[in-house]
Design a protein around this motif. Sequence first.
Motif, PDB file in Angstrom:
ATOM      1  N   PRO A   1      11.799   1.126 -14.830  1.00 18.98           N
ATOM      2  CA  PRO A   1      10.624   1.183 -15.174  1.00 18.98           C
ATOM      3  C   PRO A   1      10.451   0.746 -16.591  1.00 18.98           C
ATOM      4  O   PRO A   1      11.456   0.983 -17.514  1.00 18.98           O
ATOM      5  N   SER A   2       9.307   0.098 -16.965  1.00 16.58           N
ATOM      6  CA  SER A   2       9.107  -0.148 -18.514  1.00 16.58           C
ATOM      7  C   SER A   2       8.970   1.015 -19.187  1.00 16.58           C
ATOM      8  O   SER A   2       9.361   1.154 -20.329  1.00 16.58           O
ATOM      9  N   VAL A   3       8.552   2.200 -18.768  1.00 20.59           N
ATOM     10  CA  VAL A   3       8.435   3.468 -19.387  1.00 20.59           C
ATOM     11  C   VAL A   3       8.980   4.569 -18.411  1.00 20.59           C
ATOM     12  O   VAL A   3       8.354   4.577 -17.237  1.00 20.59           O
ATOM     13  N   PRO A   4      10.233   5.050 -18.733  1.00 14.14           N
ATOM     14  CA  PRO A   4      10.679   6.120 -17.764  1.00 14.14           C
ATOM     15  C   PRO A   4       9.728   7.239 -17.567  1.00 14.14           C
ATOM     16  O   PRO A   4       9.091   7.605 -18.204  1.00 14.14           O
ATOM     17  N   PRO A   5       9.687   7.392 -16.199  1.00 15.52           N
ATOM     18  CA  PRO A   5       8.780   8.883 -15.712  1.00 15.52           C
ATOM     19  C   PRO A   5       8.718   9.855 -16.485  1.00 15.52           C
ATOM     20  O   PRO A   5       7.690  10.365 -16.677  1.00 15.52           O
ATOM     21  N   GLU A   6       9.785  10.319 -16.943  1.00 13.07           N
ATOM     22  CA  GLU A   6       9.732  11.448 -17.744  1.00 13.07           C
ATOM     23  C   GLU A   6       9.088  11.532 -19.186  1.00 13.07           C
ATOM     24  O   GLU A   6       8.765  12.297 -19.810  1.00 13.07           O
ATOM     25  N   GLU A   7       8.907  10.131 -19.580  1.00 11.12           N
ATOM     26  CA  GLU A   7       8.320   9.715 -21.017  1.00 11.12           C
ATOM     27  C   GLU A   7       6.730   9.769 -20.861  1.00 11.12           C
ATOM     28  O   GLU A   7       6.283   9.592 -21.934  1.00 11.12           O
ATOM     29  N   GLU A   8       6.154   9.749 -19.700  1.00  8.22           N
ATOM     30  CA  GLU A   8       4.577   9.402 -19.560  1.00  8.22           C
ATOM     31  C   GLU A   8       3.856  10.579 -20.429  1.00  8.22           C
ATOM     32  O   GLU A   8       4.205  11.611 -20.432  1.00  8.22           O
ATOM     33  N   GLY A   9       3.197   9.972 -21.099  1.00  4.37           N
ATOM     34  CA  GLY A   9       2.217  10.871 -21.975  1.00  4.37           C
ATOM     35  C   GLY A   9       2.594  10.999 -23.364  1.00  4.37           C
ATOM     36  O   GLY A   9       1.735  11.272 -24.315  1.00  4.37           O
ATOM     37  N   GLY A  10       3.746  10.832 -23.653  1.00  5.00           N
ATOM     38  CA  GLY A  10       4.387  10.930 -25.202  1.00  5.00           C
ATOM     39  C   GLY A  10       4.864   9.553 -25.557  1.00  5.00           C
ATOM     40  O   GLY A  10       4.959   8.732 -24.804  1.00  5.00           O
ATOM     41  N   ILE A  11       5.433   9.675 -26.775  1.00  5.85           N
ATOM     42  CA  ILE A  11       6.083   8.272 -27.203  1.00  5.85           C
ATOM     43  C   ILE A  11       7.325   8.187 -26.539  1.00  5.85           C
ATOM     44  O   ILE A  11       8.175   9.015 -26.671  1.00  5.85           O
TER      45      ILE A  11
ATOM     46  N   SER B   1       0.829  -1.146  -0.050  1.00  7.91           N
ATOM     47  CA  SER B   1       0.069   0.036  -0.079  1.00  7.91           C
ATOM     48  C   SER B   1       0.858   1.250   0.048  1.00  7.91           C
ATOM     49  O   SER B   1       0.595   2.132  -0.542  1.00  7.91           O
ATOM     50  N   ASP B   2       2.194   1.491   0.653  1.00  9.00           N
ATOM     51  CA  ASP B   2       2.581   2.252   0.634  1.00  9.00           C
ATOM     52  C   ASP B   2       3.601   2.467  -0.745  1.00  9.00           C
ATOM     53  O   ASP B   2       4.310   3.769  -0.946  1.00  9.00           O
ATOM     54  N   TYR B   3       3.790   1.748  -1.301  1.00  3.02           N
ATOM     55  CA  TYR B   3       4.655   1.804  -2.863  1.00  3.02           C
ATOM     56  C   TYR B   3       3.716   1.560  -3.953  1.00  3.02           C
ATOM     57  O   TYR B   3       4.535   1.607  -4.814  1.00  3.02           O
ATOM     58  N   TYR B   4       2.387   1.868  -4.099  1.00 10.23           N
ATOM     59  CA  TYR B   4       1.859   1.918  -5.516  1.00 10.23           C
ATOM     60  C   TYR B   4       0.809   2.702  -5.271  1.00 10.23           C
ATOM     61  O   TYR B   4       0.231   3.179  -4.377  1.00 10.23           O
ATOM     62  N   TYR B   5       0.040   3.174  -6.500  1.00 10.84           N
ATOM     63  CA  TYR B   5      -0.959   4.166  -6.563  1.00 10.84           C
ATOM     64  C   TYR B   5      -1.611   3.790  -7.837  1.00 10.84           C
ATOM     65  O   TYR B   5      -0.992   3.141  -8.659  1.00 10.84           O
ATOM     66  N   ARG B   6      -2.489   4.370  -7.944  1.00  8.47           N
ATOM     67  CA  ARG B   6      -3.523   4.318  -9.092  1.00  8.47           C
ATOM     68  C   ARG B   6      -3.612   5.539  -9.726  1.00  8.47           C
ATOM     69  O   ARG B   6      -3.954   6.568  -9.304  1.00  8.47           O
ATOM     70  N   ASP B   7      -3.482   5.793 -10.978  1.00  7.50           N
ATOM     71  CA  ASP B   7      -3.252   7.065 -11.620  1.00  7.50           C
ATOM     72  C   ASP B   7      -4.779   7.540 -11.992  1.00  7.50           C
ATOM     73  O   ASP B   7      -5.811   6.643 -11.899  1.00  7.50           O
ATOM     74  N   ASP B   8      -4.924   8.528 -12.889  1.00  8.94           N
ATOM     75  CA  ASP B   8      -6.252   8.870 -13.259  1.00  8.94           C
ATOM     76  C   ASP B   8      -6.779   8.080 -13.966  1.00  8.94           C
ATOM     77  O   ASP B   8      -8.236   8.158 -14.006  1.00  8.94           O
ATOM     78  N   ASP B   9      -6.514   7.125 -14.822  1.00  4.77           N
ATOM     79  CA  ASP B   9      -6.965   6.131 -15.537  1.00  4.77           C
ATOM     80  C   ASP B   9      -7.361   4.926 -14.717  1.00  4.77           C
ATOM     81  O   ASP B   9      -7.596   3.687 -15.259  1.00  4.77           O
ATOM     82  N   SER B  10      -7.007   4.701 -13.402  1.00  9.88           N
ATOM     83  CA  SER B  10      -6.876   3.598 -12.640  1.00  9.88           C
ATOM     84  C   SER B  10      -5.975   2.661 -12.896  1.00  9.88           C
ATOM     85  O   SER B  10      -6.219   1.575 -12.694  1.00  9.88           O
ATOM     86  N   LEU B  11      -4.795   2.954 -13.657  1.00  7.21           N
ATOM     87  CA  LEU B  11      -3.746   1.986 -13.758  1.00  7.21           C
ATOM     88  C   LEU B  11      -2.743   2.121 -12.561  1.00  7.21           C
ATOM     89  O   LEU B  11      -2.606   3.000 -12.112  1.00  7.21           O
ATOM     90  N   ILE B  12      -2.085   0.867 -12.518  1.00  8.51           N
ATOM     91  CA  ILE B  12      -1.595   0.829 -11.372  1.00  8.51           C
ATOM     92  C   ILE B  12       0.307   1.103 -11.501  1.00  8.51           C
ATOM     93  O   ILE B  12       0.517   0.711 -12.569  1.00  8.51           O
ATOM     94  N   ARG B  13       0.659   1.874 -10.807  1.00  7.07           N
ATOM     95  CA  ARG B  13       2.000   2.221 -10.709  1.00  7.07           C
ATOM     96  C   ARG B  13       2.537   2.535  -9.570  1.00  7.07           C
ATOM     97  O   ARG B  13       2.055   2.559  -8.395  1.00  7.07           O
ATOM     98  N   ALA B  14       3.851   2.329  -9.491  1.00  8.28           N
ATOM     99  CA  ALA B  14       5.001   2.106  -8.269  1.00  8.28           C
ATOM    100  C   ALA B  14       5.003   3.695  -7.907  1.00  8.28           C
ATOM    101  O   ALA B  14       5.228   4.814  -8.887  1.00  8.28           O
ATOM    102  N   THR B  15       5.141   4.003  -6.724  1.00  9.05           N
ATOM    103  CA  THR B  15       5.539   5.332  -6.228  1.00  9.05           C
ATOM    104  C   THR B  15       7.014   5.726  -6.304  1.00  9.05           C
ATOM    105  O   THR B  15       7.650   4.439  -6.781  1.00  9.05           O
ATOM    106  N   ALA B  16       7.450   6.772  -6.325  1.00  9.98           N
ATOM    107  CA  ALA B  16       8.935   6.959  -6.474  1.00  9.98           C
ATOM    108  C   ALA B  16       9.998   6.249  -5.579  1.00  9.98           C
ATOM    109  O   ALA B  16      10.772   5.726  -5.854  1.00  9.98           O
ATOM    110  N   GLU B  17       9.072   6.194  -3.840  1.00  8.15           N
ATOM    111  CA  GLU B  17       9.781   5.386  -3.119  1.00  8.15           C
ATOM    112  C   GLU B  17       9.947   3.989  -3.540  1.00  8.15           C
ATOM    113  O   GLU B  17      10.949   3.177  -3.328  1.00  8.15           O
ATOM    114  N   GLY B  18       8.728   3.240  -4.019  1.00  8.29           N
ATOM    115  CA  GLY B  18       8.632   2.116  -4.637  1.00  8.29           C
ATOM    116  C   GLY B  18       9.694   1.658  -5.596  1.00  8.29           C
ATOM    117  O   GLY B  18      10.293   0.753  -5.583  1.00  8.29           O
TER     118      GLY B  18
END
Length: 167
Positions: free
Chosen positions: A71-81, A46-63
């Motif tokens: 990460p499969s997609v680097p955090p700075e890449e979210e939203g673009g290709i 519970s301390d290491y994951y969250y659900r984003d605005d689309d209810s998708l599961i993501r790890a917290t920065a601490e996680g």
Amino acid sequence: MSLSDEARERLADIVTLQPTKNKELQDRWGMESGSEVHQYLESELSDYYYRDDDSLIRATAEGVDLVDVEPSVPPEEEGGIPDRIRVPELHVQVLDVLAGPEERSESVVSVLGKLREEFGIDPDVEAVRDALGSLRRKNVVEVEYRTVPTFRLAAERSSFDVETIES
């Protein structure tokens, strides 16, 4: 909160697969239902994951910091290709056969036929649908709704690198 070895491995799965859904984790962890996944997440991570605005599961920065995987997609890449994604082998194969961004999008069944022809594999239709959905969430595949949902690459294959992760 100290994590067991199993919880740490499962957190690494979340980091590797994010953004992900209960179903992907259910399949990965061999659980019976999405409810079982949710219960595990709440009780152990519970301390290491969250659900984003689309209810998708993501790890917290601490996680992410707790596990030694990228990460499969680097955090700075979210939203673009993204420049790079990390995905299971079936996803890589789907990317190899899927229509390009300038081509006519194709159905799950069409992609399945190409996988059979190109790789001599016969994955379940649901596995192909799940792979396309996961690749869509990573922003490398787009969907076009016609009679049935159809898919194509969101960008040229050469615009991002693909790394295979162990299933």
